[in-house]
Design an enzyme around this catalytic site. Structure first.
Site, PDB file in Angstrom:
ATOM      1  N   CYS A 104       2.142  -4.241  12.521  1.00  0.00           N
ATOM      2  CA  CYS A 104       2.455  -4.688  11.163  1.00  0.00           C
ATOM      3  C   CYS A 104       3.860  -5.291  11.114  1.00  0.00           C
ATOM      4  O   CYS A 104       4.781  -4.777  11.737  1.00  0.00           O
ATOM      5  CB  CYS A 104       2.341  -3.526  10.180  1.00  0.00           C
ATOM      6  SG  CYS A 104       0.666  -2.881  10.043  1.00  0.00           S
ATOM      7  N   HIS A 164      -2.627   3.955   7.096  1.00  0.00           N
ATOM      8  CA  HIS A 164      -1.247   4.410   7.173  1.00  0.00           C
ATOM      9  C   HIS A 164      -1.076   5.349   8.358  1.00  0.00           C
ATOM     10  O   HIS A 164      -2.038   5.948   8.847  1.00  0.00           O
ATOM     11  CB  HIS A 164      -0.850   5.095   5.869  1.00  0.00           C
ATOM     12  CG  HIS A 164      -0.694   4.127   4.732  1.00  0.00           C
ATOM     13  ND1 HIS A 164      -0.264   4.509   3.489  1.00  0.00           N
ATOM     14  CD2 HIS A 164      -0.897   2.781   4.668  1.00  0.00           C
ATOM     15  CE1 HIS A 164      -0.211   3.451   2.696  1.00  0.00           C
ATOM     16  NE2 HIS A 164      -0.602   2.392   3.392  1.00  0.00           N
ATOM     17  N   GLU A 179       0.241   8.342   8.769  1.00  0.00           N
ATOM     18  CA  GLU A 179      -0.148   9.743   8.630  1.00  0.00           C
ATOM     19  C   GLU A 179      -1.660   9.908   8.571  1.00  0.00           C
ATOM     20  O   GLU A 179      -2.210  10.884   9.098  1.00  0.00           O
ATOM     21  CB  GLU A 179       0.542  10.416   7.427  1.00  0.00           C
ATOM     22  CG  GLU A 179       0.268   9.785   6.082  1.00  0.00           C
ATOM     23  CD  GLU A 179       1.193   8.643   5.717  1.00  0.00           C
ATOM     24  OE1 GLU A 179       1.735   8.676   4.585  1.00  0.00           O
ATOM     25  OE2 GLU A 179       1.367   7.700   6.514  1.00  0.00           O
ATOM     26  N   CYS A 222       2.420   7.849   0.623  1.00  0.00           N
ATOM     27  CA  CYS A 222       1.903   7.315  -0.627  1.00  0.00           C
ATOM     28  C   CYS A 222       0.999   8.374  -1.273  1.00  0.00           C
ATOM     29  O   CYS A 222       0.686   9.392  -0.655  1.00  0.00           O
ATOM     30  CB  CYS A 222       1.124   6.022  -0.368  1.00  0.00           C
ATOM     31  SG  CYS A 222      -0.470   6.259   0.451  1.00  0.00           S
ATOM     32  N   CYS A 227      -2.299   9.082   0.805  1.00  0.00           N
ATOM     33  CA  CYS A 227      -2.081   9.882   2.015  1.00  0.00           C
ATOM     34  C   CYS A 227      -1.661  11.306   1.691  1.00  0.00           C
ATOM     35  O   CYS A 227      -1.982  12.233   2.432  1.00  0.00           O
ATOM     36  CB  CYS A 227      -1.055   9.210   2.925  1.00  0.00           C
ATOM     37  SG  CYS A 227      -1.705   7.720   3.720  1.00  0.00           S
ATOM     38  N   TYR A 280       9.360   5.874   0.256  1.00  0.00           N
ATOM     39  CA  TYR A 280       8.360   4.862  -0.084  1.00  0.00           C
ATOM     40  C   TYR A 280       8.696   4.364  -1.485  1.00  0.00           C
ATOM     41  O   TYR A 280       9.372   5.051  -2.255  1.00  0.00           O
ATOM     42  CB  TYR A 280       6.967   5.513  -0.030  1.00  0.00           C
ATOM     43  CG  TYR A 280       5.813   4.586  -0.258  1.00  0.00           C
ATOM     44  CD1 TYR A 280       5.575   3.513   0.598  1.00  0.00           C
ATOM     45  CD2 TYR A 280       4.937   4.776  -1.319  1.00  0.00           C
ATOM     46  CE1 TYR A 280       4.503   2.657   0.399  1.00  0.00           C
ATOM     47  CE2 TYR A 280       3.865   3.934  -1.532  1.00  0.00           C
ATOM     48  CZ  TYR A 280       3.650   2.873  -0.663  1.00  0.00           C
ATOM     49  OH  TYR A 280       2.590   2.028  -0.867  1.00  0.00           O
TER      50      TYR A 280
END
Length: 143
Positions: free
Chosen positions: A26, A70, A72, A98, A101, A119
């Protein structure tokens, strides 16, 4: 374990999570995660596309594709496919989780989250605190 020794381990695991995040394809954010139980790393993950998809996380406009997993989530899913359990483990993650998650973290039995960067939305952290998960913020694991 003494608080001083715990902090030393926490910083080391966060540094490893940061290294792991650099494996992500990413461009916008590279996030790494480790799950540690009884001072043993039982899983790791970084943000990226699901198995079998091209490694590009962003679309032509630079936005993250909706199906990117993500870090996690990837680490928790790896444990789900093994003989290990996340129950009472610690999640080390380079960015706070987030809200989606955070549900996975709580439901998987992780009892402690140590993160480095915030975040954009802290509702995931608020949810975890409400769920009784211990949250620790270490802004500079290199100190």
């Amino acid at each position: 374990m003494s608080q001083k020794k715990q902090l030393k381990y926490d910083k080391a695991y966060l540094r490893i999570a940061r290294e792991w995040g650099q494996l992500s394809h990413c461009k916008r954010k590279q996030v790494g995660a480790l799950i540690v139980k009884d001072r043993m790393i039982i899983s790791d993950g970084y943000n990226g596309t699901p198995t079998g998809f091209e490694n590009y996380c962003e679309d032509d406009e630079g936005y993250t594709k909706w199906y990117v997993l993500h870090a996690e989530a990837n680490a928790i899913l790896k444990v789900a496919g093994s003989t290990q359990s996340c129950r009472d483990a610690t999640l080390y993650i380079t960015m706070s989780p987030c809200k989606d998650c955070s549900k996975l973290i709580h439901q998987s039995g992780i009892k402690r989250v140590v993160y480095q960067h915030d975040y954009k939305d802290n509702s995931g952290l608020k949810f975890l605190e409400k769920a009784g998960v211990l949250i620790e913020h270490i802004s500079n694991p290199d100190d």
